[in-house]
Design a protein around this motif. Structure first.
Motif, PDB file in Angstrom:
ATOM      1  N   ARG A  84       0.836  -1.204   0.000  1.00  0.00           N
ATOM      2  CA  ARG A  84       0.000   0.000   0.000  1.00  0.00           C
ATOM      3  C   ARG A  84       0.869   1.251   0.000  1.00  0.00           C
ATOM      4  O   ARG A  84       0.568   2.229  -0.683  1.00  0.00           O
ATOM      5  CB  ARG A  84      -0.926  -0.005   1.210  1.00  0.00           C
ATOM      6  CG  ARG A  84      -2.077  -0.964   1.065  1.00  0.00           C
ATOM      7  CD  ARG A  84      -2.998  -0.926   2.250  1.00  0.00           C
ATOM      8  NE  ARG A  84      -4.086  -1.883   2.069  1.00  0.00           N
ATOM      9  CZ  ARG A  84      -4.815  -2.363   3.035  1.00  0.00           C
ATOM     10  NH1 ARG A  84      -4.597  -1.976   4.286  1.00  0.00           N
ATOM     11  NH2 ARG A  84      -5.786  -3.225   2.800  1.00  0.00           N
ATOM     12  N   GLU A  85       1.944   1.216   0.772  1.00  0.00           N
ATOM     13  CA  GLU A  85       2.860   2.351   0.803  1.00  0.00           C
ATOM     14  C   GLU A  85       3.516   2.553  -0.557  1.00  0.00           C
ATOM     15  O   GLU A  85       3.628   3.678  -1.047  1.00  0.00           O
ATOM     16  CB  GLU A  85       3.928   2.111   1.876  1.00  0.00           C
ATOM     17  CG  GLU A  85       4.877   3.280   2.056  1.00  0.00           C
ATOM     18  CD  GLU A  85       5.893   3.004   3.143  1.00  0.00           C
ATOM     19  OE1 GLU A  85       7.075   3.304   2.916  1.00  0.00           O
ATOM     20  OE2 GLU A  85       5.507   2.489   4.212  1.00  0.00           O
ATOM     21  N   GLN A  86       3.919   1.441  -1.184  1.00  0.00           N
ATOM     22  CA  GLN A  86       4.523   1.539  -2.509  1.00  0.00           C
ATOM     23  C   GLN A  86       3.510   2.048  -3.522  1.00  0.00           C
ATOM     24  O   GLN A  86       3.844   2.854  -4.402  1.00  0.00           O
ATOM     25  CB  GLN A  86       5.066   0.173  -2.953  1.00  0.00           C
ATOM     26  CG  GLN A  86       6.312  -0.255  -2.221  1.00  0.00           C
ATOM     27  CD  GLN A  86       6.763  -1.659  -2.613  1.00  0.00           C
ATOM     28  OE1 GLN A  86       6.071  -2.381  -3.314  1.00  0.00           O
ATOM     29  NE2 GLN A  86       7.944  -2.034  -2.147  1.00  0.00           N
ATOM     30  N   LEU A  87       2.266   1.586  -3.406  1.00  0.00           N
ATOM     31  CA  LEU A  87       1.223   2.050  -4.306  1.00  0.00           C
ATOM     32  C   LEU A  87       0.978   3.544  -4.123  1.00  0.00           C
ATOM     33  O   LEU A  87       0.880   4.296  -5.095  1.00  0.00           O
ATOM     34  CB  LEU A  87      -0.065   1.265  -4.057  1.00  0.00           C
ATOM     35  CG  LEU A  87      -1.260   1.585  -4.949  1.00  0.00           C
ATOM     36  CD1 LEU A  87      -0.932   1.288  -6.403  1.00  0.00           C
ATOM     37  CD2 LEU A  87      -2.469   0.781  -4.517  1.00  0.00           C
ATOM     38  N   ALA A  88       0.927   3.973  -2.862  1.00  0.00           N
ATOM     39  CA  ALA A  88       0.735   5.408  -2.589  1.00  0.00           C
ATOM     40  C   ALA A  88       1.930   6.209  -3.117  1.00  0.00           C
ATOM     41  O   ALA A  88       1.757   7.286  -3.699  1.00  0.00           O
ATOM     42  CB  ALA A  88       0.553   5.640  -1.095  1.00  0.00           C
ATOM     43  N   ASP A  89       3.135   5.670  -2.924  1.00  0.00           N
ATOM     44  CA  ASP A  89       4.334   6.344  -3.428  1.00  0.00           C
ATOM     45  C   ASP A  89       4.294   6.409  -4.953  1.00  0.00           C
ATOM     46  O   ASP A  89       4.639   7.436  -5.547  1.00  0.00           O
ATOM     47  CB  ASP A  89       5.585   5.603  -2.948  1.00  0.00           C
ATOM     48  CG  ASP A  89       6.850   6.337  -3.302  1.00  0.00           C
ATOM     49  OD1 ASP A  89       6.897   7.575  -3.109  1.00  0.00           O
ATOM     50  OD2 ASP A  89       7.819   5.684  -3.766  1.00  0.00           O
ATOM     51  N   GLY A  90       3.869   5.311  -5.583  1.00  0.00           N
ATOM     52  CA  GLY A  90       3.739   5.301  -7.044  1.00  0.00           C
ATOM     53  C   GLY A  90       2.726   6.326  -7.521  1.00  0.00           C
ATOM     54  O   GLY A  90       2.949   7.008  -8.524  1.00  0.00           O
ATOM     55  N   ARG A  92       1.930   9.072  -5.906  1.00  0.00           N
ATOM     56  CA  ARG A  92       2.536  10.401  -5.713  1.00  0.00           C
ATOM     57  C   ARG A  92       3.519  10.703  -6.841  1.00  0.00           C
ATOM     58  O   ARG A  92       3.544  11.818  -7.373  1.00  0.00           O
ATOM     59  CB  ARG A  92       3.243  10.464  -4.360  1.00  0.00           C
ATOM     60  CG  ARG A  92       2.315  10.660  -3.181  1.00  0.00           C
ATOM     61  CD  ARG A  92       3.092  10.986  -1.902  1.00  0.00           C
ATOM     62  NE  ARG A  92       4.001   9.929  -1.510  1.00  0.00           N
ATOM     63  CZ  ARG A  92       3.686   8.897  -0.740  1.00  0.00           C
ATOM     64  NH1 ARG A  92       2.461   8.790  -0.271  1.00  0.00           N
ATOM     65  NH2 ARG A  92       4.581   7.982  -0.426  1.00  0.00           N
ATOM     66  N   GLN A  93       4.317   9.699  -7.203  1.00  0.00           N
ATOM     67  CA  GLN A  93       5.281   9.917  -8.279  1.00  0.00           C
ATOM     68  C   GLN A  93       4.566  10.176  -9.599  1.00  0.00           C
ATOM     69  O   GLN A  93       4.991  11.041 -10.377  1.00  0.00           O
ATOM     70  CB  GLN A  93       6.206   8.706  -8.398  1.00  0.00           C
ATOM     71  CG  GLN A  93       7.194   8.575  -7.270  1.00  0.00           C
ATOM     72  CD  GLN A  93       8.054   7.323  -7.383  1.00  0.00           C
ATOM     73  OE1 GLN A  93       7.882   6.512  -8.288  1.00  0.00           O
ATOM     74  NE2 GLN A  93       8.982   7.178  -6.467  1.00  0.00           N
ATOM     75  N   ALA A  94       3.494   9.435  -9.847  1.00  0.00           N
ATOM     76  CA  ALA A  94       2.738   9.648 -11.082  1.00  0.00           C
ATOM     77  C   ALA A  94       2.140  11.049 -11.116  1.00  0.00           C
ATOM     78  O   ALA A  94       2.187  11.734 -12.145  1.00  0.00           O
ATOM     79  CB  ALA A  94       1.639   8.598 -11.215  1.00  0.00           C
ATOM     80  N   GLN A  95       1.588  11.476  -9.979  1.00  0.00           N
ATOM     81  CA  GLN A  95       1.034  12.828  -9.914  1.00  0.00           C
ATOM     82  C   GLN A  95       2.127  13.871 -10.106  1.00  0.00           C
ATOM     83  O   GLN A  95       1.913  14.887 -10.772  1.00  0.00           O
ATOM     84  CB  GLN A  95       0.299  13.036  -8.590  1.00  0.00           C
ATOM     85  CG  GLN A  95      -0.999  12.270  -8.486  1.00  0.00           C
ATOM     86  CD  GLN A  95      -1.619  12.345  -7.096  1.00  0.00           C
ATOM     87  OE1 GLN A  95      -0.998  12.810  -6.152  1.00  0.00           O
ATOM     88  NE2 GLN A  95      -2.848  11.878  -6.977  1.00  0.00           N
TER      89      GLN A  95
END
Length: 186
Positions: A84-90, A92-95
């Motif tokens: 979930r943290e990696q997904l959230a980080d991904g 954020r990076q995409a945004q």
């Protein structure tokens, strides 16, 4: 007729079969209790410990499986949290990439607009210079033709042809004086 058996004769002498089945025989009771206690001692000595060991081993195996399941559950929850943290980080990076792309596109648009304005300004300046040059050339052509017309008219009036360079210079200076004073030649 009754079937023949060990109690057949006994039942006829003492009464019905029911009385003999539920009759208490103290000798038989003692022997039953002794047999039961002997069997219990033998089972306790030879079978109880292995049975208890097997039950303990099974209990430990089940407890080990429960502990392993709890450990795996904790690991799974940790992995889920990590994913979930990696997904959230991904996300954020995409945004951030989208925002950066928009910023870059906006910057490129501003640069292209500035470049287009500059090119337009250069084209207009070149067009103005070209128009000025063409106007100056047209004025010069009109002056020359005016000199020719003036000389032709003067020579007709005088009846002779004025070809000398001095006469041309005189007429050109006169036209230049007219142009300098703001007449229609400019």
């Amino acid at each position: 007729m009754m079937p023949a058996g060990p109690y057949t004769g006994l039942a006829q002498e003492e009464g019905p079969l029911w009385d003999t089945l539920f009759a208490v025989d103290s000798g038989l009771a003692v022997w039953t209790v002794l047999t039961f206690l002997t069997l219990l001692a033998v089972l306790a000595r030879y079978a109880w410990k292995p049975l208890m060991a097997a039950l303990d081993a099974r209990e430990e195996g089940i407890q080990g499986n429960i502990d392993e399941a709890k450990r795996q559950r904790v690991e799974a929850e940790a992995l889920i949290a990590q994913y979930r943290e990696q997904l959230a980080d991904g996300r954020r990076q995409a945004q951030a990439l989208v925002a950066e792309s928009r910023e870059a596109a906006e910057q490129l648009r501003r640069e292209l607009e500035a470049k287009a304005r500059e090119e337009s300004r250069v084209i207009l300046a070149n067009a103005r210079r070209e128009i000025e040059r063409e106007r100056d050339a047209a004025v010069e052509t009109v002056r020359r033709e005016a000199v020719e017309v003036a000389i032709a008219a003067a020579s007709r009036l005088l009846g002779e042809r004025l070809d000398s360079e001095r006469d041309r210079k005189l007429v050109t200076e006169y036209i230049d004086d007219l142009a300098g004073s703001g007449d229609a030649w400019t």
